[in-house]
Design an enzyme around this catalytic site. Structure first.
Site, PDB file in Angstrom:
ATOM      1  N   CYS A 130       0.813  -1.224   0.000  1.00  0.00           N
ATOM      2  CA  CYS A 130       0.000   0.000   0.000  1.00  0.00           C
ATOM      3  C   CYS A 130       0.844   1.271   0.000  1.00  0.00           C
ATOM      4  O   CYS A 130       0.608   2.191  -0.805  1.00  0.00           O
ATOM      5  CB  CYS A 130      -0.953  -0.007   1.195  1.00  0.00           C
ATOM      6  N   HIS A 242      -3.027   6.374   4.582  1.00  0.00           N
ATOM      7  CA  HIS A 242      -1.592   6.301   4.853  1.00  0.00           C
ATOM      8  C   HIS A 242      -0.915   7.604   4.420  1.00  0.00           C
ATOM      9  O   HIS A 242      -1.326   8.235   3.440  1.00  0.00           O
ATOM     10  CB  HIS A 242      -0.944   5.161   4.070  1.00  0.00           C
TER      11      HIS A 242
END
Length: 342
Positions: A130, A242
């Site tokens: 990710c 994130h």
């Protein structure tokens, strides 16, 4: 005639996001199947305004589908992906199982779509980690323009990167603190509520974690093996989204303003960084949730190294960091025209 698509791991957070994005992006699927382990058979999940009933992945006939979006973890993928691929379906896998296999393309469509000019040898395509995905999307235009010699990246990763149980642990610990209940870490090695944990995945012999190793080797495979990348990855008490603080050393000088202009024109990016304002804008994880774009802000020159540049990169890790990137890979495959029954 539309394609037949299966989502394996459809009860998980990423699997459900895959179903949502397939419908949102009007992917040309005639039929979509939701698959999971036997214990989830009969559960229902949403696909647009439809309801899909979970089928048993172990007994499903994969010769009947064209594409399988796999989000069931590395162990399951190592066991099942070769069998699915042999049955004729193209596997797009979200786990780390196949990322460093030389016969498996590791793809971010905005960065290296040309790796999909022909069907891969193993009939498997890997979705990167990710944090790697959002990082290379932002680094690609900078590397093309000025050449990246070295990247020092610090990540601030949400609990959803650890799955639904990790998100539940943040929620339960937060409630416990307010009522003065004891905190008992389970998913995480230490308390995650109101805390930061500088450990994601296991420690390796050199003191790095496996998450940090993934960022390094995956960036080299996707973008350029000559880039030197060092990462420190931390888990933060955020549910989704994130962040990456990237500090770059470039081959050639590139001003912050020129970098902003490059990034504004690059696919998949949204620059929120008005340098002409008294209080420049910036992006946090909250603003990224539910968005397709990777956001870049805090773009500035770093005077501590020659040709230094720094930026702040934010993305919804369940979307671009996982489900969206997998669906985009499927879209590239369809557009390339080589998706035929093997």
């Amino acid at each position: 005639m539309g394609l037949k698509v299966a989502v394996l791991g459809a009860t998980g957070a990423v699997g459900q996001e895959m179903l949502t994005i397939l419908e949102e992006r009007l992917f040309p699927a005639e039929t979509v199947y939701a698959l999971a382990s036997r214990k989830s058979v009969g559960r229902e999940v949403s696909y647009g305004d439809k309801t899909l009933v979970i089928k048993d992945a172990d007994t499903f006939d994969f010769s009947t589908v064209d594409i399988v979006l796999m989000s069931a973890g590395g162990d399951v993928s190592r066991e099942m992906s070769p069998k699915i691929a042999k049955a004729g379906a193209l596997v797009i896998d979200n786990s780390s199982a196949w990322r460093m296999d030389p016969d498996v393309p590791l793809v971010v469509p905005e960065v290296n779509p040309d790796t999909l000019n022909q069907r891969p040898k193993k009939n498997i395509i890997a979705n990167p980690n990710c944090s790697t995905i959002q990082t290379v999307v932002a680094l690609k235009p900078i590397h093309d323009a000025a050449g990246i010699l070295r990247a020092n990246c610090s990540t601030y990763q949400s609990t959803s990167g650890g799955g639904r149980e990790a998100m539940d642990e943040l929620w339960n610990q937060t409630k416990a603190i307010y009522v003065n209940d004891p905190i008992e870490p389970d998913v995480f090695p230490k308390q995650i509520a109101f805390n930061v944990i500088p450990k994601i995945d296991v420690f390796m012999e050199d003191g790095s974690t496996k998450e940090e190793w993934k960022m390094t080797v995956e960036t080299k495979k996707i973008l350029d093996p000559k880039i030197k990348l060092f990462a420190t990855c931390a888990r933060v008490p955020v549910f989704v989204g994130h962040c990456v603080a990237a500090h770059l050393e470039l081959e050639r000088e590139l001003s912050a303003e020129d970098a902003r202009n490059l990034l504004r024109e690059a696919p998949g990016l949204m620059v929120i960084d008005r340098a002409d304002e008294d209080e420049p804008q910036f992006v946090t994880p909250v603003e990224s949730v539910g968005e397709f774009a990777t956001f870049v802000s805090r773009i500035r020159n770093d005077p501590t190294v020659e040709n230094g540049l720094a930026m702040w990169i934010v993305s919804d890790n369940l979307r671009k960091g996982a489900a969206l990137n997998a669906v985009q890979i499927a879209e590239v495959v369809v557009n390339k025209g080589w998706l035929k029954r093997a």
